[in-house]
Design a protein around this motif. Structure first.
Motif, PDB file in Angstrom:
ATOM      1  N   LYS A  10       0.840  -1.211   0.000  1.00  0.00           N
ATOM      2  CA  LYS A  10       0.000   0.000   0.000  1.00  0.00           C
ATOM      3  C   LYS A  10       0.867   1.250   0.000  1.00  0.00           C
ATOM      4  O   LYS A  10       0.635   2.180  -0.777  1.00  0.00           O
ATOM      5  CB  LYS A  10      -0.929   0.012   1.216  1.00  0.00           C
ATOM      6  N   ALA A  14       0.948   3.902  -3.084  1.00  0.00           N
ATOM      7  CA  ALA A  14       0.492   5.271  -2.830  1.00  0.00           C
ATOM      8  C   ALA A  14       1.484   6.285  -3.389  1.00  0.00           C
ATOM      9  O   ALA A  14       1.089   7.353  -3.872  1.00  0.00           O
ATOM     10  CB  ALA A  14       0.279   5.491  -1.338  1.00  0.00           C
ATOM     11  N   SER A  19      -2.360   9.569  -7.916  1.00  0.00           N
ATOM     12  CA  SER A  19      -3.712   9.965  -8.310  1.00  0.00           C
ATOM     13  C   SER A  19      -4.786   9.011  -7.787  1.00  0.00           C
ATOM     14  O   SER A  19      -5.972   9.336  -7.822  1.00  0.00           O
ATOM     15  CB  SER A  19      -3.816  10.032  -9.834  1.00  0.00           C
ATOM     16  N   ALA A  20      -4.383   7.841  -7.292  1.00  0.00           N
ATOM     17  CA  ALA A  20      -5.349   6.832  -6.852  1.00  0.00           C
ATOM     18  C   ALA A  20      -5.448   6.790  -5.330  1.00  0.00           C
ATOM     19  O   ALA A  20      -4.500   7.084  -4.619  1.00  0.00           O
ATOM     20  CB  ALA A  20      -4.948   5.455  -7.372  1.00  0.00           C
ATOM     21  N   THR A  21      -6.623   6.408  -4.854  1.00  0.00           N
ATOM     22  CA  THR A  21      -6.808   6.098  -3.446  1.00  0.00           C
ATOM     23  C   THR A  21      -6.477   4.628  -3.266  1.00  0.00           C
ATOM     24  O   THR A  21      -7.002   3.784  -3.990  1.00  0.00           O
ATOM     25  CB  THR A  21      -8.258   6.369  -3.020  1.00  0.00           C
ATOM     26  N   TYR A  23      -6.267   1.239  -0.840  1.00  0.00           N
ATOM     27  CA  TYR A  23      -6.719   0.547   0.361  1.00  0.00           C
ATOM     28  C   TYR A  23      -5.946  -0.749   0.486  1.00  0.00           C
ATOM     29  O   TYR A  23      -5.736  -1.437  -0.517  1.00  0.00           O
ATOM     30  CB  TYR A  23      -8.213   0.197   0.269  1.00  0.00           C
ATOM     31  N   LEU A  32     -17.127   5.180  -3.492  1.00  0.00           N
ATOM     32  CA  LEU A  32     -15.671   5.186  -3.455  1.00  0.00           C
ATOM     33  C   LEU A  32     -15.110   6.055  -4.577  1.00  0.00           C
ATOM     34  O   LEU A  32     -15.702   6.171  -5.645  1.00  0.00           O
ATOM     35  CB  LEU A  32     -15.137   3.751  -3.572  1.00  0.00           C
ATOM     36  N   PRO A  33     -13.953   6.670  -4.350  1.00  0.00           N
ATOM     37  CA  PRO A  33     -13.372   7.569  -5.363  1.00  0.00           C
ATOM     38  C   PRO A  33     -12.773   6.790  -6.525  1.00  0.00           C
ATOM     39  O   PRO A  33     -12.506   5.595  -6.439  1.00  0.00           O
ATOM     40  CB  PRO A  33     -12.270   8.289  -4.575  1.00  0.00           C
ATOM     41  N   LEU A  36      -9.132   3.925  -8.078  1.00  0.00           N
ATOM     42  CA  LEU A  36      -9.111   3.229  -6.805  1.00  0.00           C
ATOM     43  C   LEU A  36      -8.249   1.980  -6.930  1.00  0.00           C
ATOM     44  O   LEU A  36      -8.309   1.282  -7.943  1.00  0.00           O
ATOM     45  CB  LEU A  36     -10.549   2.843  -6.457  1.00  0.00           C
TER      46      LEU A  36
END
Length: 136
Positions: A10, A14, A19-21, A23, A32-33, A36
């Motif tokens: 993760k 990141a 640009s991505a979220t 998890y 959710l954005p 992803l």
């Protein structure tokens, strides 16, 4: 531990894909954005190592999602975004493949799979990238 592997992947993703979220689990909440990234450990194997006990090998699927339900994402833009994210992840995995604090090796375990997913009325372009991680 699997949780350490997920946390390290993760953190790396990141940075590689700002640009991505990202998890380190599969969230179930709506709204959710996009884009992803979700991480899912799909299996763990304890391999015998001569005179040293066992070594853990995890298969981790990196799920990429880019919405097609948002008016700002055309099909072409969605595909271009997915392509760019996959490229960034591939570059990160190649650079992270040497031994580190969390793993001895990390590599893509098989070809990725791209499909369309509908959830909660939203349509997402989805790519699943399988990674093999051998713990330190």
């Amino acid at each position: 531990m699997r949780s350490d592997v997920r946390a390290a992947i993760k953190a790396g993703l990141a940075v590689a894909v700002p640009s991505a979220t990202v998890y380190d689990y599969v969230p179930m909440e709506p709204g959710l954005p996009s884009p992803l990234i979700m991480l899912e450990v799909v299996s763990t194997e304890r391999m015998p190592v001569t005179f040293q006990g066992t070594q853990r090998r995890h298969l981790v699927t990196v799920h990429l999602f880019v919405t097609l339900s948002d008016a700002s994402y055309t099909e072409s833009a969605s595909q271009a975004s997915l392509d760019a994210i996959e490229e960034a992840i591939g570059t990160w995995v190649s650079g992270a493949s040497g031994a580190g604090l969390t793993w001895k090796s990390i590599k893509q375990a098989a070809p990725s799979v791209v499909d369309l997913v509908t959830t909660g009325g939203d349509v997402w372009r989805h790519e699943a990238i399988p990674l093999a991680v051998v713990e330190v």
